[in-house]
Structures are given as C-alpha cells and as structure tokens.
Design a protein around this motif. Structure first.
Motif, PDB file in Angstrom:
ATOM      1  N   SER A  25       0.833  -1.214   0.000  1.00 33.43           N
ATOM      2  CA  SER A  25       0.000   0.000   0.000  1.00 33.43           C
ATOM      3  C   SER A  25       0.865   1.260   0.000  1.00 33.43           C
ATOM      4  O   SER A  25       0.554   2.245  -0.683  1.00 33.43           O
ATOM      5  CB  SER A  25      -0.936  -0.008   1.206  1.00 33.43           C
ATOM      6  OG  SER A  25      -1.870  -1.064   1.111  1.00 33.43           O
ATOM      7  N   ALA A  26       1.951   1.238   0.784  1.00 35.93           N
ATOM      8  CA  ALA A  26       2.850   2.404   0.821  1.00 35.93           C
ATOM      9  C   ALA A  26       3.456   2.661  -0.547  1.00 35.93           C
ATOM     10  O   ALA A  26       3.535   3.811  -1.014  1.00 35.93           O
ATOM     11  CB  ALA A  26       3.943   2.196   1.863  1.00 35.93           C
ATOM     12  N   LEU A  27       3.895   1.609  -1.213  1.00 39.23           N
ATOM     13  CA  LEU A  27       4.450   1.772  -2.555  1.00 39.23           C
ATOM     14  C   LEU A  27       3.393   2.300  -3.528  1.00 39.23           C
ATOM     15  O   LEU A  27       3.675   3.161  -4.358  1.00 39.23           O
ATOM     16  CB  LEU A  27       4.986   0.432  -3.060  1.00 39.23           C
ATOM     17  CG  LEU A  27       6.374   0.020  -2.563  1.00 39.23           C
ATOM     18  CD1 LEU A  27       6.675  -1.414  -2.972  1.00 39.23           C
ATOM     19  CD2 LEU A  27       7.456   0.963  -3.099  1.00 39.23           C
ATOM     20  N   ALA A  28       2.182   1.783  -3.413  1.00 42.61           N
ATOM     21  CA  ALA A  28       1.109   2.225  -4.304  1.00 42.61           C
ATOM     22  C   ALA A  28       0.842   3.716  -4.138  1.00 42.61           C
ATOM     23  O   ALA A  28       0.680   4.445  -5.127  1.00 42.61           O
ATOM     24  CB  ALA A  28      -0.158   1.418  -4.046  1.00 42.61           C
ATOM     25  N   VAL A  29       0.808   4.187  -2.902  1.00 42.39           N
ATOM     26  CA  VAL A  29       0.592   5.618  -2.649  1.00 42.39           C
ATOM     27  C   VAL A  29       1.670   6.457  -3.316  1.00 42.39           C
ATOM     28  O   VAL A  29       1.397   7.440  -4.011  1.00 42.39           O
ATOM     29  CB  VAL A  29       0.556   5.898  -1.129  1.00 42.39           C
ATOM     30  CG1 VAL A  29       0.618   7.402  -0.853  1.00 42.39           C
ATOM     31  CG2 VAL A  29      -0.705   5.323  -0.500  1.00 42.39           C
ATOM     32  N   ARG A  30       2.922   6.088  -3.095  1.00 46.43           N
ATOM     33  CA  ARG A  30       4.034   6.867  -3.639  1.00 46.43           C
ATOM     34  C   ARG A  30       4.071   6.803  -5.168  1.00 46.43           C
ATOM     35  O   ARG A  30       4.297   7.813  -5.836  1.00 46.43           O
ATOM     36  CB  ARG A  30       5.355   6.356  -3.060  1.00 46.43           C
ATOM     37  CG  ARG A  30       5.553   6.677  -1.608  1.00 46.43           C
ATOM     38  CD  ARG A  30       5.781   8.195  -1.400  1.00 46.43           C
ATOM     39  NE  ARG A  30       7.043   8.597  -2.013  1.00 46.43           N
ATOM     40  CZ  ARG A  30       7.147   9.516  -2.968  1.00 46.43           C
ATOM     41  NH1 ARG A  30       6.066  10.110  -3.430  1.00 46.43           N
ATOM     42  NH2 ARG A  30       8.327   9.846  -3.457  1.00 46.43           N
ATOM     43  N   LEU A  31       3.876   5.628  -5.708  1.00 45.20           N
ATOM     44  CA  LEU A  31       3.999   5.473  -7.156  1.00 45.20           C
ATOM     45  C   LEU A  31       2.886   6.189  -7.905  1.00 45.20           C
ATOM     46  O   LEU A  31       3.121   6.820  -8.935  1.00 45.20           O
ATOM     47  CB  LEU A  31       4.014   3.983  -7.512  1.00 45.20           C
ATOM     48  CG  LEU A  31       5.276   3.228  -7.076  1.00 45.20           C
ATOM     49  CD1 LEU A  31       5.066   1.726  -7.167  1.00 45.20           C
ATOM     50  CD2 LEU A  31       6.481   3.656  -7.912  1.00 45.20           C
ATOM     51  N   THR A  32       1.658   6.114  -7.381  1.00 44.94           N
ATOM     52  CA  THR A  32       0.569   6.844  -8.043  1.00 44.94           C
ATOM     53  C   THR A  32       0.774   8.348  -7.919  1.00 44.94           C
ATOM     54  O   THR A  32       0.453   9.098  -8.842  1.00 44.94           O
ATOM     55  CB  THR A  32      -0.803   6.445  -7.471  1.00 44.94           C
ATOM     56  OG1 THR A  32      -0.818   6.678  -6.060  1.00 44.94           O
ATOM     57  CG2 THR A  32      -1.122   4.988  -7.757  1.00 44.94           C
ATOM     58  N   SER A  33       1.342   8.788  -6.801  1.00 45.12           N
ATOM     59  CA  SER A  33       1.596  10.227  -6.627  1.00 45.12           C
ATOM     60  C   SER A  33       2.636  10.738  -7.616  1.00 45.12           C
ATOM     61  O   SER A  33       2.673  11.931  -7.928  1.00 45.12           O
ATOM     62  CB  SER A  33       2.049  10.529  -5.191  1.00 45.12           C
ATOM     63  OG  SER A  33       3.390  10.113  -4.977  1.00 45.12           O
ATOM     64  N   LEU A  34       3.464   9.835  -8.110  1.00 43.40           N
ATOM     65  CA  LEU A  34       4.481  10.197  -9.105  1.00 43.40           C
ATOM     66  C   LEU A  34       3.953  10.075 -10.533  1.00 43.40           C
ATOM     67  O   LEU A  34       4.691  10.303 -11.494  1.00 43.40           O
ATOM     68  CB  LEU A  34       5.719   9.309  -8.936  1.00 43.40           C
ATOM     69  CG  LEU A  34       6.516   9.527  -7.645  1.00 43.40           C
ATOM     70  CD1 LEU A  34       7.538   8.413  -7.457  1.00 43.40           C
ATOM     71  CD2 LEU A  34       7.208  10.895  -7.664  1.00 43.40           C
ATOM     72  N   GLY A  35       2.684   9.694 -10.660  1.00 45.06           N
ATOM     73  CA  GLY A  35       2.060   9.649 -11.976  1.00 45.06           C
ATOM     74  C   GLY A  35       2.066   8.288 -12.645  1.00 45.06           C
ATOM     75  O   GLY A  35       1.667   8.167 -13.812  1.00 45.06           O
ATOM     76  N   HIS A  36       2.484   7.258 -11.936  1.00 44.15           N
ATOM     77  CA  HIS A  36       2.510   5.920 -12.521  1.00 44.15           C
ATOM     78  C   HIS A  36       1.153   5.234 -12.378  1.00 44.15           C
ATOM     79  O   HIS A  36       0.407   5.508 -11.440  1.00 44.15           O
ATOM     80  CB  HIS A  36       3.596   5.079 -11.851  1.00 44.15           C
ATOM     81  CG  HIS A  36       4.968   5.672 -11.968  1.00 44.15           C
ATOM     82  ND1 HIS A  36       5.543   5.974 -13.184  1.00 44.15           N
ATOM     83  CD2 HIS A  36       5.876   6.042 -11.024  1.00 44.15           C
ATOM     84  CE1 HIS A  36       6.745   6.489 -12.992  1.00 44.15           C
ATOM     85  NE2 HIS A  36       6.958   6.553 -11.688  1.00 44.15           N
ATOM     86  N   GLN A  37       0.871   4.329 -13.296  1.00 49.25           N
ATOM     87  CA  GLN A  37      -0.342   3.521 -13.224  1.00 49.25           C
ATOM     88  C   GLN A  37      -0.033   2.272 -12.423  1.00 49.25           C
ATOM     89  O   GLN A  37       0.842   1.487 -12.800  1.00 49.25           O
ATOM     90  CB  GLN A  37      -0.825   3.142 -14.623  1.00 49.25           C
ATOM     91  CG  GLN A  37      -2.071   2.288 -14.639  1.00 49.25           C
ATOM     92  CD  GLN A  37      -3.281   3.019 -14.084  1.00 49.25           C
ATOM     93  OE1 GLN A  37      -3.604   4.122 -14.511  1.00 49.25           O
ATOM     94  NE2 GLN A  37      -3.956   2.402 -13.121  1.00 49.25           N
ATOM     95  N   VAL A  38      -0.742   2.087 -11.317  1.00 46.42           N
ATOM     96  CA  VAL A  38      -0.459   0.971 -10.416  1.00 46.42           C
ATOM     97  C   VAL A  38      -1.661   0.033 -10.367  1.00 46.42           C
ATOM     98  O   VAL A  38      -2.807   0.466 -10.190  1.00 46.42           O
ATOM     99  CB  VAL A  38      -0.131   1.480  -8.994  1.00 46.42           C
ATOM    100  CG1 VAL A  38       0.077   0.304  -8.039  1.00 46.42           C
ATOM    101  CG2 VAL A  38       1.105   2.369  -9.021  1.00 46.42           C
ATOM    102  N   TYR A  39      -1.380  -1.252 -10.518  1.00 50.21           N
ATOM    103  CA  TYR A  39      -2.395  -2.306 -10.406  1.00 50.21           C
ATOM    104  C   TYR A  39      -2.055  -3.127  -9.170  1.00 50.21           C
ATOM    105  O   TYR A  39      -0.936  -3.625  -9.050  1.00 50.21           O
ATOM    106  CB  TYR A  39      -2.382  -3.187 -11.659  1.00 50.21           C
ATOM    107  CG  TYR A  39      -2.615  -2.408 -12.928  1.00 50.21           C
ATOM    108  CD1 TYR A  39      -3.894  -2.117 -13.376  1.00 50.21           C
ATOM    109  CD2 TYR A  39      -1.535  -1.938 -13.685  1.00 50.21           C
ATOM    110  CE1 TYR A  39      -4.110  -1.381 -14.536  1.00 50.21           C
ATOM    111  CE2 TYR A  39      -1.734  -1.203 -14.843  1.00 50.21           C
ATOM    112  CZ  TYR A  39      -3.016  -0.925 -15.265  1.00 50.21           C
ATOM    113  OH  TYR A  39      -3.217  -0.193 -16.407  1.00 50.21           O
ATOM    114  N   ILE A  40      -3.012  -3.265  -8.262  1.00 50.32           N
ATOM    115  CA  ILE A  40      -2.720  -3.916  -6.982  1.00 50.32           C
ATOM    116  C   ILE A  40      -3.646  -5.106  -6.752  1.00 50.32           C
ATOM    117  O   ILE A  40      -4.831  -5.048  -7.092  1.00 50.32           O
ATOM    118  CB  ILE A  40      -2.810  -2.901  -5.817  1.00 50.32           C
ATOM    119  CG1 ILE A  40      -2.168  -3.461  -4.547  1.00 50.32           C
ATOM    120  CG2 ILE A  40      -4.244  -2.448  -5.577  1.00 50.32           C
ATOM    121  CD1 ILE A  40      -1.900  -2.396  -3.486  1.00 50.32           C
ATOM    122  N   ALA A  41      -3.078  -6.168  -6.181  1.00 49.08           N
ATOM    123  CA  ALA A  41      -3.836  -7.399  -5.962  1.00 49.08           C
ATOM    124  C   ALA A  41      -3.596  -7.925  -4.557  1.00 49.08           C
ATOM    125  O   ALA A  41      -2.563  -7.639  -3.938  1.00 49.08           O
ATOM    126  CB  ALA A  41      -3.414  -8.461  -6.983  1.00 49.08           C
TER     127      ALA A  41
END
Length: 242
Positions: free
Chosen positions: A13-29
């Motif tokens: 979840s922490a990585l998802a927050v940071r990566l989406t804030s940087l503009g990346h498309q994140v898919y989480i499962a």
C-alpha cells in the motif's frame, strides 16, 4: 509506467501511494480478490486486479510483497507471457515467530530469503524495500542530495533488472546502494545492522563492506538471535504483521 503490485499490506500500500503520486499507473492485488480492495484503491489510487492481472499489466515492474509463507500459494503460471526484461521485485522478510512459522530452508543459512523466493517464482528477483518501515517508505523520501537521505540496498543476480530498480528507488526519494548478488542479500535481512535503521548511503556501504559477502555461521546465528529478540519485542507491543 505500469507497475503491478501483488500484495496489499503495509509495504504494498505504501508503494502504491508513492507510485501513483508520481504519476505511474499501479495495479494492486491481494489473495482475496479485487472486490475486497475498495478501501485500498481509495487510499492509494491504485486499480484493484487479480494477481495474474497485476503480473500481466505490470509491464515496467512487478512487485511481490506478500507474507513469505504464502509465496508457494501463488499461481504456477503467474508470470506466463511476462517478458524476461520486466524486473520482479521481492520485499519479503522471514518472521518465524509472528507470521511465517519455522521454515527449515531458511534456518540453515545456506539460502537467503529472496533466494528461496526466486526458486519458487522461477524468475530472477530483485531484493529491495524489505528493510524500511512502510510509513517511512511512504513519507520519508527526499530529493537527491538531501543530507541524511535514507539509502536502500538493492540486490539481484540480474544486473539489468537491478539497475532499473535502483533508478526506481531514486525516483521514490531514496539513495539506491548496490547490495550485490542475491546470495549476498542476507546482509539486508532482519537481525542485521542495515535492517530498518534508515541509514544514509555512506553508512550502508560501510555496513555492507564490514559484513563481507560470504555469510559465516556466526553471522547467521547473530542475525537469527537479534531478529528473535526483535520479534519478541514486537509481540509484546501487540504488533501484528500482514
């Protein structure tokens, strides 16, 4: 970039927050299905998917961040059709007391945690993000050149994948330090001086050098003893791992 994250716990979840804030498309499962990830999606901005979809859609990076004991439960064909050049990041740690139970292969010192993961996944992995608290990963990244910037060691047998992951670590706000091969990744495992101490790059390099590259029996015993004490303290504090 398109990044798949398999595991929606603290680090995922922490990585998802940071990566989406940087503009990346994140898919989480997670293991329970995308319909259970509504709250995670709202918090992180990531798109809930199945594990197979996370692997297929993570065309730039795939992160595997689930409890070590659950690695064998991942689908056998998880990476079918995933190009060999897509780095697979492993964040795992072995917690025998609090979560994973005794795993004989990891008690002898012959195999590192990520070496074990690599065997089960059948793909080269890159070990990183295992030695920082999730909250610090989400909130404590800083611009390059900031004094005291936290450094994270990155270990892998795949040099090309390692370089890609080191660039991602830098983008997230941390100094990436080459942690050597996967065989040498024991140096960043729990119980050692680099684990969750938020050291700057020069100190991480000093610790890596002082530990050497071949794990001795005494070092393995020290790491296990230190980590057992840490787990006991965490248990006494009521800390739950997921």
């Amino acid at each position: 970039m398109n990044i798949g994250i398999i595991g929606a716990g603290n680090i995922g979840s922490a990585l998802a927050v940071r990566l989406t804030s940087l503009g990346h498309q994140v898919y989480i499962a997670n293991s329970r299905g995308p319909e259970t990830l509504h709250d995670v999606a709202q918090k992180t901005g990531a798109t809930p998917v199945t594990a197979e979809e996370a692997a297929q859609r993570g065309s730039d990076f795939i992160v595997v961040t689930i409890p070590l004991k659950n690695i064998p439960d991942l689908p056998n064909n998880l990476f079918a059709g995933v190009p060999a050049e897509v780095p697979v990041i492993d964040t795992s740690n072995y917690y025998p007391l609090l979560r994973d139970g005794q795993m004989t292969e990891l008690e002898t010192g012959d195999l590192t945690e990520s070496g074990w993961v690599q065997q089960h996944l059948g793909r080269p992995v890159v070990k990183v993000f295992n030695n920082i608290f999730a909250e610090h990963l989400e909130k404590n990244g800083q611009p390059a050149g900031t004094p005291g910037r936290i450094a994270l060691p990155v270990a892998s047998d795949d040099d090309a994948a390692k370089q890609k992951v080191m660039a991602l670590v830098e983008e997230l706000g941390f100094d990436a330090v080459d942690g050597g091969t996967l065989h040498e990744s024991w140096r960043q495992q729990p119980g050692g001086p680099i684990y969750c101490n938020d050291l700057p790059a020069d100190k991480v390099r000093e610790q890596l050098a002082s530990l050497g590259t071949e794990r001795t029996a005494a070092q393995h015993t020290d790491f296990l003893d230190n980590h057992a004490k840490q787990e006991q303290q965490m248990e006494a504090q009521g800390i739950k791992l997921k």
